[in-house]
Motif scaffolding. Structure first.
Motif, PDB file in Angstrom:
ATOM      1  N   LYS A   1       4.456  -1.229  -7.079  1.00  0.00           N
ATOM      2  CA  LYS A   1       5.271  -0.467  -6.135  1.00  0.00           C
ATOM      3  C   LYS A   1       6.741  -0.498  -6.530  1.00  0.00           C
ATOM      4  O   LYS A   1       7.455   0.512  -6.433  1.00  0.00           O
ATOM      5  CB  LYS A   1       5.094  -1.023  -4.721  1.00  0.00           C
ATOM      6  CG  LYS A   1       3.725  -0.745  -4.119  1.00  0.00           C
ATOM      7  CD  LYS A   1       3.586  -1.387  -2.746  1.00  0.00           C
ATOM      8  CE  LYS A   1       2.211  -1.151  -2.158  1.00  0.00           C
ATOM      9  NZ  LYS A   1       2.030  -1.825  -0.844  1.00  0.00           N
ATOM     10  N   GLN A   2       7.212  -1.664  -6.990  1.00  0.00           N
ATOM     11  CA  GLN A   2       8.602  -1.781  -7.430  1.00  0.00           C
ATOM     12  C   GLN A   2       8.867  -0.870  -8.623  1.00  0.00           C
ATOM     13  O   GLN A   2       9.892  -0.177  -8.693  1.00  0.00           O
ATOM     14  CB  GLN A   2       8.922  -3.230  -7.780  1.00  0.00           C
ATOM     15  CG  GLN A   2       8.926  -4.170  -6.587  1.00  0.00           C
ATOM     16  CD  GLN A   2       9.055  -5.629  -6.996  1.00  0.00           C
ATOM     17  OE1 GLN A   2       8.919  -5.981  -8.177  1.00  0.00           O
ATOM     18  NE2 GLN A   2       9.323  -6.485  -6.028  1.00  0.00           N
ATOM     19  N   MET A   3       7.939  -0.871  -9.588  1.00  0.00           N
ATOM     20  CA  MET A   3       8.105  -0.036 -10.778  1.00  0.00           C
ATOM     21  C   MET A   3       8.019   1.448 -10.413  1.00  0.00           C
ATOM     22  O   MET A   3       8.733   2.282 -10.980  1.00  0.00           O
ATOM     23  CB  MET A   3       7.035  -0.382 -11.825  1.00  0.00           C
ATOM     24  CG  MET A   3       7.102  -1.807 -12.367  1.00  0.00           C
ATOM     25  SD  MET A   3       8.713  -2.246 -13.086  1.00  0.00           S
ATOM     26  CE  MET A   3       9.385  -3.288 -11.775  1.00  0.00           C
ATOM     27  N   ALA A   4       7.143   1.779  -9.451  1.00  0.00           N
ATOM     28  CA  ALA A   4       7.010   3.168  -9.024  1.00  0.00           C
ATOM     29  C   ALA A   4       8.313   3.672  -8.400  1.00  0.00           C
ATOM     30  O   ALA A   4       8.723   4.808  -8.633  1.00  0.00           O
ATOM     31  CB  ALA A   4       5.854   3.305  -8.031  1.00  0.00           C
ATOM     32  N   ARG A   5       8.973   2.811  -7.618  1.00  0.00           N
ATOM     33  CA  ARG A   5      10.261   3.207  -7.032  1.00  0.00           C
ATOM     34  C   ARG A   5      11.293   3.460  -8.123  1.00  0.00           C
ATOM     35  O   ARG A   5      12.092   4.398  -8.020  1.00  0.00           O
ATOM     36  CB  ARG A   5      10.744   2.127  -6.064  1.00  0.00           C
ATOM     37  CG  ARG A   5      10.018   2.131  -4.720  1.00  0.00           C
ATOM     38  CD  ARG A   5      10.772   1.318  -3.678  1.00  0.00           C
ATOM     39  NE  ARG A   5      10.752  -0.108  -3.996  1.00  0.00           N
ATOM     40  CZ  ARG A   5       9.813  -0.945  -3.581  1.00  0.00           C
ATOM     41  NH1 ARG A   5       8.803  -0.501  -2.852  1.00  0.00           N
ATOM     42  NH2 ARG A   5       9.880  -2.221  -3.886  1.00  0.00           N
ATOM     43  N   GLN A   6      11.267   2.604  -9.161  1.00  0.00           N
ATOM     44  CA  GLN A   6      12.198   2.817 -10.274  1.00  0.00           C
ATOM     45  C   GLN A   6      11.958   4.162 -10.953  1.00  0.00           C
ATOM     46  O   GLN A   6      12.897   4.833 -11.375  1.00  0.00           O
ATOM     47  CB  GLN A   6      12.045   1.693 -11.300  1.00  0.00           C
ATOM     48  CG  GLN A   6      12.618   0.359 -10.867  1.00  0.00           C
ATOM     49  CD  GLN A   6      12.569  -0.667 -11.984  1.00  0.00           C
ATOM     50  OE1 GLN A   6      12.494  -0.313 -13.166  1.00  0.00           O
ATOM     51  NE2 GLN A   6      12.602  -1.933 -11.617  1.00  0.00           N
ATOM     52  N   ARG A   7      10.670   4.533 -11.060  1.00  0.00           N
ATOM     53  CA  ARG A   7      10.326   5.796 -11.730  1.00  0.00           C
ATOM     54  C   ARG A   7      10.302   6.974 -10.753  1.00  0.00           C
ATOM     55  O   ARG A   7       9.918   8.077 -11.134  1.00  0.00           O
ATOM     56  CB  ARG A   7       8.949   5.655 -12.390  1.00  0.00           C
ATOM     57  CG  ARG A   7       8.851   4.555 -13.455  1.00  0.00           C
ATOM     58  CD  ARG A   7       9.772   4.816 -14.635  1.00  0.00           C
ATOM     59  NE  ARG A   7       9.437   6.016 -15.344  1.00  0.00           N
ATOM     60  CZ  ARG A   7       8.628   6.063 -16.425  1.00  0.00           C
ATOM     61  NH1 ARG A   7       8.090   4.938 -16.886  1.00  0.00           N
ATOM     62  NH2 ARG A   7       8.375   7.199 -17.037  1.00  0.00           N
ATOM     63  N   LYS A   8      10.696   6.701  -9.485  1.00  0.00           N
ATOM     64  CA  LYS A   8      10.734   7.733  -8.439  1.00  0.00           C
ATOM     65  C   LYS A   8       9.366   8.385  -8.269  1.00  0.00           C
ATOM     66  O   LYS A   8       9.229   9.617  -8.162  1.00  0.00           O
ATOM     67  CB  LYS A   8      11.801   8.779  -8.765  1.00  0.00           C
ATOM     68  CG  LYS A   8      13.209   8.189  -8.800  1.00  0.00           C
ATOM     69  CD  LYS A   8      14.269   9.238  -9.086  1.00  0.00           C
ATOM     70  CE  LYS A   8      15.656   8.603  -9.109  1.00  0.00           C
ATOM     71  NZ  LYS A   8      16.715   9.601  -9.404  1.00  0.00           N
ATOM     72  N   MET A   9       8.349   7.521  -8.253  1.00  0.00           N
ATOM     73  CA  MET A   9       6.971   7.953  -8.046  1.00  0.00           C
ATOM     74  C   MET A   9       6.508   7.555  -6.652  1.00  0.00           C
ATOM     75  O   MET A   9       6.978   6.564  -6.107  1.00  0.00           O
ATOM     76  CB  MET A   9       6.028   7.295  -9.067  1.00  0.00           C
ATOM     77  CG  MET A   9       6.184   7.764 -10.481  1.00  0.00           C
ATOM     78  SD  MET A   9       5.104   6.771 -11.568  1.00  0.00           S
ATOM     79  CE  MET A   9       3.493   7.014 -10.799  1.00  0.00           C
ATOM     80  N   LYS A  10       5.571   8.306  -6.112  1.00  0.00           N
ATOM     81  CA  LYS A  10       4.949   7.946  -4.840  1.00  0.00           C
ATOM     82  C   LYS A  10       3.484   7.638  -5.091  1.00  0.00           C
ATOM     83  O   LYS A  10       2.749   8.466  -5.638  1.00  0.00           O
ATOM     84  CB  LYS A  10       5.079   9.092  -3.832  1.00  0.00           C
ATOM     85  CG  LYS A  10       6.506   9.312  -3.328  1.00  0.00           C
ATOM     86  CD  LYS A  10       6.553  10.375  -2.236  1.00  0.00           C
ATOM     87  CE  LYS A  10       7.967  10.566  -1.703  1.00  0.00           C
ATOM     88  NZ  LYS A  10       8.019  11.605  -0.636  1.00  0.00           N
ATOM     89  N   LEU A  11       3.081   6.418  -4.711  1.00  0.00           N
ATOM     90  CA  LEU A  11       1.686   6.016  -4.864  1.00  0.00           C
ATOM     91  C   LEU A  11       0.998   6.141  -3.508  1.00  0.00           C
ATOM     92  O   LEU A  11       1.310   5.412  -2.577  1.00  0.00           O
ATOM     93  CB  LEU A  11       1.602   4.569  -5.363  1.00  0.00           C
ATOM     94  CG  LEU A  11       2.250   4.267  -6.722  1.00  0.00           C
ATOM     95  CD1 LEU A  11       2.123   2.784  -7.049  1.00  0.00           C
ATOM     96  CD2 LEU A  11       1.603   5.101  -7.825  1.00  0.00           C
ATOM     97  N   LYS A  12       0.065   7.080  -3.398  1.00  0.00           N
ATOM     98  CA  LYS A  12      -0.626   7.286  -2.127  1.00  0.00           C
ATOM     99  C   LYS A  12      -1.488   6.076  -1.773  1.00  0.00           C
ATOM    100  O   LYS A  12      -1.489   5.620  -0.651  1.00  0.00           O
ATOM    101  CB  LYS A  12      -1.483   8.550  -2.210  1.00  0.00           C
ATOM    102  CG  LYS A  12      -0.680   9.839  -2.312  1.00  0.00           C
ATOM    103  CD  LYS A  12      -1.585  11.055  -2.327  1.00  0.00           C
ATOM    104  CE  LYS A  12      -0.780  12.348  -2.407  1.00  0.00           C
ATOM    105  NZ  LYS A  12      -1.666  13.540  -2.436  1.00  0.00           N
TER     106      LYS A  12
END
Length: 648
Positions: A529-540
């Motif tokens: 989740k932390q890495m997804a925020r860095q990449r501006k991704m949303k994980l459903k």
């Protein structure tokens, strides 16, 4: 339903990776598509279509899995007789246990205790085991025939779930919990540092024993003070309390722990096993704290107490002190078989090199460099020569391969389950058949799994067959475009990313660790989740998303780049951080920075992390070889850790 349409729709991709002869087989194609369509109908609760499609594939080797999927989703409405008959008919199938667990949980919620007992078989799940005891209490009013089960559930090092309370009340009310059982549980609870639970359990002891149990808790909180005044008469419990305190004290003051240990050995009749364990603990703490007394203790150690752990500690202490004569002395004390191990050969060569015996060292390095191994690659680096990869493709009989895929029912089931996306069941079917295969059949099975793209099973199977040199099977290059794209995006060594994946999951896309790490690069959901925020991704759905290779590798390489940035581009440190966490890696870097990188890796205190780093480094070279096709690969990614005060 555990298996969703999402996974089964992967069939089109998987079929494309099969050998042409199989992919074009009209029968198998039709059966697989009908299976997929039947599952889709079941997902939509279109039972009419489900029954029609199921009838069309009655002779399909995994048709009974459709019946399982139906029953799993209709436990509330299906008759008990039907479920019991199905579980008995397919009692050796992988789906029986999860189906039984789900049914038992439902029966317990409905308080259908009679059927629960009829359906019950010995379980590992604590709640189901306690429900079984509840069932007997409700139907018989006692658990006289299940006392051993109840006591096993009670004597654990933690609090048990509420579902166990009624059974435990029966034990208390009938005075079945003896002092011996209480002490057994207190021992386990104290090992788990559950002081409140230990206090509760001790309430049932005599006043004298309650005081002793209190001393144990005090020994935990302040071992130095308690060890100074502990004078209880010798007894097994008193010895355990002393040992507990000594181990606790050694973490803070290893010298005081050693001195107390010398005194307590004169007063208490410790077993030889306890003496060995305690002395090892003190020595290891001394080595890790780099205490000057550690050298003396290592000299005094009883040869009977020297095991692999102590030998590694002795090596680490000598390397940390740069005492090469001590390294030579240690290795000379080993058995011939141990001296022939690659690790000890390498450090003997390094010690010979450092003590001026350069010709002997060079010959030792030459011999060692012929091995495709971390220490073999280190030896080649000392000599400035290419690595020896020694590839040898596995040659298997087409006849044996055909026999497996045409006549071995378990292999066929495993293949079909893998293709339709029921990979967990596929693995269980595969594991069940391996012990029945000859070496030649194991080799053929490894080749087949590789051809199907089932790389984690191919790797495990070829290892079981004892064939270690087919690098295409042991070090494959799946997800090539994904790994290449994300490695380049993060500025990472392509082969290094592959090495991390190989060590983390062996290319098992749905890998799940006991700690909760998921997917190819074994990411924890919180980290993802932390890495997804860095990449501006949303994980459903983080859990499901991490089982998708593209997402997992994207987030995994992002985290790997973060670790490299944190540790100045130092690949061994980044690998250590990826495995054991950045805080530990930072501590190890500070403690042993400036030392030669091969020494730094050997000084990693955790065996598992040390092995992990060594494998990642050597695997990186193997994967680079796989990609370039010749042995002129870069040396392993080993550099000196530049910390404050380094002079070189």
């Amino acid at each position: 339903m555990r298996t969703t349409i999402f996974y089964i729709l992967s069939i089109s991709f998987l079929l494309g990776s099969l050998p042409t002869a199989q992919a074009n087989n009209k029968y198998w194609l039709q059966q697989r598509w009908h299976f997929k369509d039947a599952v889709g109908a079941l997902e939509k609760e279109d039972l009419k279509a489900f029954k029609r499609l199921s009838a069309q594939i009655e002779d399909y080797p995994i048709a009974h899995y459709l019946r399982y999927l139906y029953l799993e989703s209709h436990l509330e409405t299906e008759k008990a007789e039907t479920l019991l008959a199905f579980l008995e008919q397919y009692k050796d199938s992988p789906f029986v246990q999860p189906l039984r667990e789900a049914w038992l949980s439902q029966l317990a919620k409905k308080r259908d205790w009679k059927t629960f007992i009829a359906a019950y078989t010995p379980q590992e799940d604590t709640i189901l085991r306690c429900y079984y005891l509840q069932a007997h209490l409700h139907t018989q009013g006692h658990i006289k025939g299940q006392l051993d089960e109840a006591k096993d559930l009670w004597v654990v090092g933690k609090s048990q779930p509420d579902e166990c309370d009624s059974a435990f009340k029966y034990l208390y009310d009938n005075e079945i919990i003896t002092n011996q059982l209480r002490w057994e549980r207190i021992r386990l609870v104290m090992q788990n540092r559950k002081l409140g639970l230990a206090r509760f359990i001790a309430k049932g002891l005599s006043k004298t024993d309650q005081k002793l149990a209190k001393r144990w808790r005090l020994m935990y909180t302040n071992p130095a003070r308690e060890l100074k005044k502990f004078k209880h008469p010798d007894s097994p419990i008193a010895r355990e309390i002393v040992l507990h305190g000594l181990k606790r004290l050694a973490y803070k003051n290893v010298v005081r722990a050693y001195n107390y240990w010398q005194d307590y050995q004169k007063r208490y009749a410790f077993t030889e096993a306890a003496k060995m364990e305690m002395f090892q603990h003190i020595i290891l703490r001394g080595v890790r704290q780099k205490h000057p007394k550690a050298a003396q203790w290592l000299e005094e150690v009883d040869p009977n107490f020297v095991d692999e752990t102590i030998k590694q500690a002795m090596l680490q202490f000598a390397l940390a002190q740069q005492d090469w004569q001590a390294v030579i002395k240690l290795i000379s004390s080993l058995s011939v078989a141990e001296q022939n191990e690659l690790k000890w050969q390498y450090w003997l060569a390094r010690a010979l090199e450092k003590t001026g015996h350069t010709d002997d060292a060079e010959q030792q390095f030459q011999d060692l460099s012929q091995n495709r191994h971390y220490y073999g690659f280190l030896a080649a680096d000392r000599l400035g020569k290419p690595y020896s990869f020694q590839p040898e493709s596995l040659t298997v009989s087409k006849y044996i391969k055909n026999q497996l895929v045409e006549n071995n029912a378990a292999v066929i089931r495993a293949r079909e389950l893998y293709i339709v996306g029921l990979t967990a069941f596929a693995r269980e079917e595969w594991q069940a058949v391996l012990p029945t295969l000859t070496t030649e059949e194991l080799e053929a099975a490894a080749v087949l799994a590789h051809e199907w793209g089932w790389h984690d099973k191919a790797i495990a199977t070829i290892f079981k067959a004892g064939h270690y040199n087919d690098l295409k099977i042991r070090f494959p290059l799946p997800f090539y475009d994904t790994v290449l794209t994300q490695a380049q995006a993060q500025g990472l060594e392509f082969a290094y990313v592959y090495a991390i994946i190989r060590q983390e999951s062996a290319f098992q896309t749905d890998a799940r660790s006991t700690a909760g790490a998921l997917g190819l690069m074994q990411l924890m959901p919180r980290t993802a989740k932390q890495m997804a925020r860095q990449r501006k991704m949303k994980l459903k759905n983080t859990g499901e998303s991490l089982l998708v290779p593209d997402i997992n590798v994207l987030l995994g390489t992002t985290y790997l780049r973060e670790m490299l940035n944190k540790f100045g581009g130092h690949y061994p440190l980044a690998a250590a951080a990826y495995n054991a966490g950045p805080k530990r890696a930072k501590r190890w870097a500070k403690k042993y920075g400036c030392l030669s990188p091969d020494i730094w890796v050997e000084l990693i205190p955790f065996d598992q992390t040390r092995d992990y780093v060594q494998r990642v480094l050597s695997y990186t070279s193997v994967f680079e070889y796989q990609m370039v096709g010749h042995p002129q690969v870069k040396p392993m990614l080993l550099d000196v850790i530049q910390t404050k005060g380094c002079t070189r």
